[in-house]
Design a protein around this motif. Structure first.
Motif, short mmCIF file in Angstrom:
data_model
loop_
_atom_site.label_atom_id
_atom_site.label_comp_id
_atom_site.label_asym_id
_atom_site.label_seq_id
_atom_site.Cartn_x
_atom_site.Cartn_y
_atom_site.Cartn_z
N SER A 52 0.97 -1.25 -0.42
CA SER A 52 -0.14 -0.11 -0.14
C SER A 52 1.07 1.25 0.23
CB SER A 52 -1.28 -0.10 1.17
OG SER A 52 0.05 -0.04 2.27
N TRP A 53 -0.03 2.75 0.32
CA TRP A 53 0.54 3.98 -0.67
C TRP A 53 1.88 3.93 0.80
CZ3 TRP A 53 0.82 8.01 3.15
CH2 TRP A 53 -0.62 7.82 3.41
N ASN A 54 1.47 3.74 1.95
CA ASN A 54 2.27 3.62 3.41
C ASN A 54 3.31 2.31 3.50
OD1 ASN A 54 -0.48 2.10 4.30
ND2 ASN A 54 -0.63 3.81 5.65
N GLY A 55 3.12 1.47 2.78
CA GLY A 55 3.47 0.24 3.83
C GLY A 55 2.94 -0.41 4.02
N GLY A 56 1.61 0.02 4.96
CA GLY A 56 1.52 -0.61 6.12
C GLY A 56 0.39 -1.84 6.12
N THR A 57 0.29 -2.51 4.33
CA THR A 57 -0.70 -3.54 3.56
C THR A 57 -0.08 -4.02 2.42
OG1 THR A 57 -2.47 -2.51 4.57
CG2 THR A 57 -2.41 -4.18 2.92
N THR A 58 -0.03 -5.46 3.11
CA THR A 58 1.02 -5.88 1.42
C THR A 58 0.84 -7.11 1.82
OG1 THR A 58 2.44 -7.39 3.11
CG2 THR A 58 3.33 -5.66 2.25
N PHE A 68 8.99 -14.55 0.00
CA PHE A 68 8.93 -12.99 -1.06
C PHE A 68 9.13 -11.84 0.11
CE2 PHE A 68 8.92 -14.04 -5.70
CZ PHE A 68 10.11 -15.06 -5.65
N THR A 69 9.12 -11.27 0.06
CA THR A 69 8.77 -9.54 1.03
C THR A 69 8.96 -8.40 0.52
OG1 THR A 69 9.93 -10.80 3.16
CG2 THR A 69 9.64 -8.50 3.03
N ILE A 70 8.11 -7.97 0.67
CA ILE A 70 7.47 -6.76 -1.17
C ILE A 70 8.13 -5.31 0.31
CG2 ILE A 70 5.67 -6.92 -0.26
CD1 ILE A 70 5.60 -5.10 -3.50
N SER A 71 8.32 -4.35 0.07
CA SER A 71 8.74 -2.81 0.94
C SER A 71 8.85 -1.93 -0.25
CB SER A 71 9.99 -3.26 2.01
OG SER A 71 11.06 -3.64 0.97
N ARG A 72 9.28 -1.22 1.06
CA ARG A 72 9.47 0.79 -0.09
C ARG A 72 9.28 1.36 0.71
NH1 ARG A 72 3.42 2.31 -2.14
NH2 ARG A 72 4.80 4.35 -3.01
N ALA A 97 5.08 -2.30 -10.71
CA ALA A 97 3.68 -1.72 -11.84
C ALA A 97 3.34 -0.47 -10.14
CB ALA A 97 2.87 -1.87 -11.66
N ILE A 98 3.44 0.68 -10.71
CA ILE A 98 2.81 1.61 -10.23
C ILE A 98 1.20 1.82 -9.71
CG2 ILE A 98 2.86 4.03 -9.30
CD1 ILE A 98 5.16 4.21 -10.03
N SER A 99 0.77 1.33 -9.21
CA SER A 99 -0.97 1.96 -8.97
C SER A 99 -1.97 2.78 -9.43
CB SER A 99 -1.03 0.85 -8.01
OG SER A 99 -2.95 0.08 -8.14
N ARG A 100 -3.22 2.67 -9.49
CA ARG A 100 -4.25 3.45 -9.71
C ARG A 100 -4.57 3.91 -7.90
NH1 ARG A 100 -5.11 4.18 -15.47
NH2 ARG A 100 -4.91 1.90 -16.68
N LEU A 101 -4.41 2.71 -7.40
CA LEU A 101 -4.95 2.83 -5.81
C LEU A 101 -3.97 3.27 -5.18
CD1 LEU A 101 -6.84 -0.51 -7.14
CD2 LEU A 101 -7.87 1.67 -7.69
N ALA A 102 -4.53 3.41 -4.07
CA ALA A 102 -4.06 3.21 -2.52
C ALA A 102 -3.58 2.21 -1.59
CB ALA A 102 -4.49 4.11 -1.21
N VAL A 103 -4.35 0.92 -2.55
CA VAL A 103 -3.61 -0.54 -1.78
C VAL A 103 -4.00 -1.26 -2.63
CG1 VAL A 103 -5.60 -0.27 0.69
CG2 VAL A 103 -6.28 -0.98 -1.61
N PRO A 104 -2.99 -2.18 -2.48
CA PRO A 104 -2.56 -2.67 -3.67
C PRO A 104 -3.76 -3.80 -3.58
CG PRO A 104 -1.78 -4.08 -1.82
CD PRO A 104 -2.31 -2.17 -1.28
#
Length: 124
Positions: A52-58, A68-72, A97-104
């Motif tokens: 998610s935009w703030n890294g709070g949801t994966t 695997f681990t995603i981070s930003r 890819a960069i989403s149109r949304l705030a959550v993945p």
């Protein structure tokens, strides 16, 4: 137009690790989710991981969830995919890819900007 660039792919043995990086040409997407997809020869593109935009949801593809681990890093607009315990079935071109949304989202149509991909090859 935003350019998205992936790096960090390569050829490794099964059980190895790789870290993919994703950068954007300008600071965009800081309020947008980011995702990693992959496409193997003869197969459809599939969602691997999203953040998610703030890294709070994966969220993750089930087959990679424990490996695997995603981070930003929002300050730099960079996303990462740490891939451990790689398997031959992980072989594919990996796309950021960069989403149109705030959550993945797991749906490719939800993503606006795409990179050209980086090849990951895992030998048995």
């Amino acid at each position: 137009q935003v350019q998205v660039t992936e790096s960090g792919g390569g050829s490794v043995q099964a059980g190895s690790s790789l870290r993919l990086s994703c950068t954007a040409s300008r600071r965009t997407g800081t309020n947008n989710a980011m995702g990693w997809f992959r496409q193997a020869p003869g197969r459809e593109r599939e969602f691997v991981a999203g953040i998610s935009w703030n890294g709070g949801t994966t969220n993750y593809l089930d087959s990679v969830k424990d490996r695997f681990t995603i981070s930003r890093d929002r300050s730099s607009g960079t996303a990462y995919l740490q891939m451990n315990s790689l398997k031959p079935e992980d072989t594919a071109v990996y796309y950021c890819a960069i989403s149109r949304l705030a959550v993945p989202s797991t749906t490719p149509d939800s993503y606006r900007y795409w990179g050209q991909g980086t090849q990951v090859t895992v030998a048995s």
